[in-house]
Design an enzyme around this catalytic site. Structure first.
Site, PDB file in Angstrom:
ATOM      1  N   GLU A  14       0.215  -4.998  -8.498  1.00  0.00           N
ATOM      2  CA  GLU A  14       1.393  -4.273  -8.025  1.00  0.00           C
ATOM      3  C   GLU A  14       1.823  -3.258  -9.090  1.00  0.00           C
ATOM      4  O   GLU A  14       1.414  -3.337 -10.245  1.00  0.00           O
ATOM      5  CB  GLU A  14       2.558  -5.229  -7.744  1.00  0.00           C
ATOM      6  CG  GLU A  14       2.627  -5.739  -6.311  1.00  0.00           C
ATOM      7  CD  GLU A  14       3.148  -4.685  -5.338  1.00  0.00           C
ATOM      8  OE1 GLU A  14       3.299  -3.505  -5.732  1.00  0.00           O
ATOM      9  OE2 GLU A  14       3.409  -5.034  -4.180  1.00  0.00           O
ATOM     10  N   GLU A 114      16.365  -7.732   5.881  1.00  0.00           N
ATOM     11  CA  GLU A 114      17.521  -6.972   6.354  1.00  0.00           C
ATOM     12  C   GLU A 114      18.597  -7.089   5.279  1.00  0.00           C
ATOM     13  O   GLU A 114      18.778  -8.149   4.700  1.00  0.00           O
ATOM     14  CB  GLU A 114      18.029  -7.504   7.694  1.00  0.00           C
ATOM     15  CG  GLU A 114      17.021  -7.394   8.833  1.00  0.00           C
ATOM     16  CD  GLU A 114      16.685  -5.954   9.206  1.00  0.00           C
ATOM     17  OE1 GLU A 114      17.506  -5.051   8.917  1.00  0.00           O
ATOM     18  OE2 GLU A 114      15.593  -5.725   9.766  1.00  0.00           O
ATOM     19  N   ASN A 138      10.726  -1.199  -0.799  1.00  0.00           N
ATOM     20  CA  ASN A 138       9.495  -1.448  -1.536  1.00  0.00           C
ATOM     21  C   ASN A 138       9.234  -0.272  -2.481  1.00  0.00           C
ATOM     22  O   ASN A 138      10.052   0.008  -3.345  1.00  0.00           O
ATOM     23  CB  ASN A 138       8.348  -1.692  -0.553  1.00  0.00           C
ATOM     24  CG  ASN A 138       7.354  -2.703  -1.063  1.00  0.00           C
ATOM     25  OD1 ASN A 138       7.026  -2.729  -2.238  1.00  0.00           O
ATOM     26  ND2 ASN A 138       6.861  -3.551  -0.173  1.00  0.00           N
ATOM     27  N   ASP A 184       4.030   0.116   1.552  1.00  0.00           N
ATOM     28  CA  ASP A 184       4.257  -0.627   0.310  1.00  0.00           C
ATOM     29  C   ASP A 184       4.456   0.385  -0.823  1.00  0.00           C
ATOM     30  O   ASP A 184       5.410   1.128  -0.840  1.00  0.00           O
ATOM     31  CB  ASP A 184       3.090  -1.584   0.065  1.00  0.00           C
ATOM     32  CG  ASP A 184       3.386  -2.653  -0.969  1.00  0.00           C
ATOM     33  OD1 ASP A 184       4.285  -2.458  -1.819  1.00  0.00           O
ATOM     34  OD2 ASP A 184       2.717  -3.700  -0.966  1.00  0.00           O
TER      35      ASP A 184
END
Length: 267
Positions: A14, A114, A138, A184
């Site tokens: 990531e 949410e 993200n 993403d």
């Protein structure tokens, strides 16, 4: 050009970034941050007890690291890792990606499906919520004209904000909606195009206000994150995995870092 492999053997990559001639990225499930040279040589900064995600560099070279489940921001000065902020009282969910602006202010997303929020961490490490009601915020970038763009994964859209001189976000609007899958990680180029990791669609799309201009297919691999860099800023570094859901990848080493040349460089 075609996609070329650069590094592998890690669990879930990531937050990929290019800084001082190295590719930096988190191995969230491997509890580490890795650096990779353009020759594929990897070094590792272990972070036991943390699940690192978003990364960003301040102007003085300090690396900021998101610790997802601890909801903290860490700093690495090249020798040691320290805690700079605990955001637990401000956010509704674990943390995710990060972008750092030219003044060293860090923006971090809290990934509620949410009611997600974005927190700004100023140079004095004071934290402020600057955006609310997001659907799993993200990847984030700041375009050359100063527009702040965030991927809302469960909303399947990119949202945009204007940024004032104090770093506050205003005038929320749609940058791209109705995407084919959850977006993403993001990267921005000099023309304001936003490279977007289209996870479940297994590709990276370059998106502008007019739509998709370029596409990089990843076969059966899940697109996770991307960054522009390299010697001429025309290398697009691509992180991918075998699954979009990190919990399914615990104990594996199947994620990869690839690279491909693109026409439009980083800002």
């Amino acid at each position: 050009m075609t996609v070329q492999p650069l590094a592998n053997g890690f669990c879930f990559g990531e937050g990929v970034r290019w800084f001082e001639g190295l590719v930096w990225f988190s191995d969230m499930l491997g509890e580490a941050v890795h650096t990779v040279t353009l020759q594929g040589e990897m070094s590792t900064l272990p972070l036991p007890g943390h699940a690192p995600s978003g990364l960003g560099f301040r102007p003085d070279g300090t690396l900021l690291i998101v610790s997802t489940e601890r909801r903290q921001i860490l700093a690495y000065d090249g020798e040691s890792v320290s805690l700079v902020a605990d955001l637990g009282d401000l956010v509704p969910a674990g943390l995710g990606d990060m972008v750092v602006d030219g003044d060293g202010r860090a923006y971090v997303g809290a990934q509620a499906r949410e009611g997600g929020v974005i927190v700004r961490l100023d140079r004095n490490n004071q934290a402020t919520v600057v955006a609310e009601d997001l659907s799993f915020p993200n990847g984030m970038v700041i375009t050359p004209d100063g527009t702040f763009v965030v991927a809302e994964s469960t909303g399947r859209r990119l949202s945009a904000y204007s940024v004032d001189d104090a770093g506050a976000l205003h005038h929320r609007r749609v940058f791209a909606a109705g995407l084919d899958g959850p977006p993403d990680g993001l990267a921005v180029d000099a023309d304001g195009g936003v490279w977007t990791a289209m996870t479940l669609s297994h590709r990276f799309d370059r998106i502008t206000a007019e739509g998709v201009t370029d596409r990089i297919e990843m076969g059966d691999r899940t697109a996770i994150a991307c960054a522009l860099g390299g010697p001429e800023d025309r290398a697009l570094f691509l992180l991918s995995a075998t699954d979009a859901y990190p919990d399914r990848l615990v104990g594996t080493t199947l994620s990869t870092l690839d690279v491909i040349g693109v026409d439009i460089p980083a800002p």
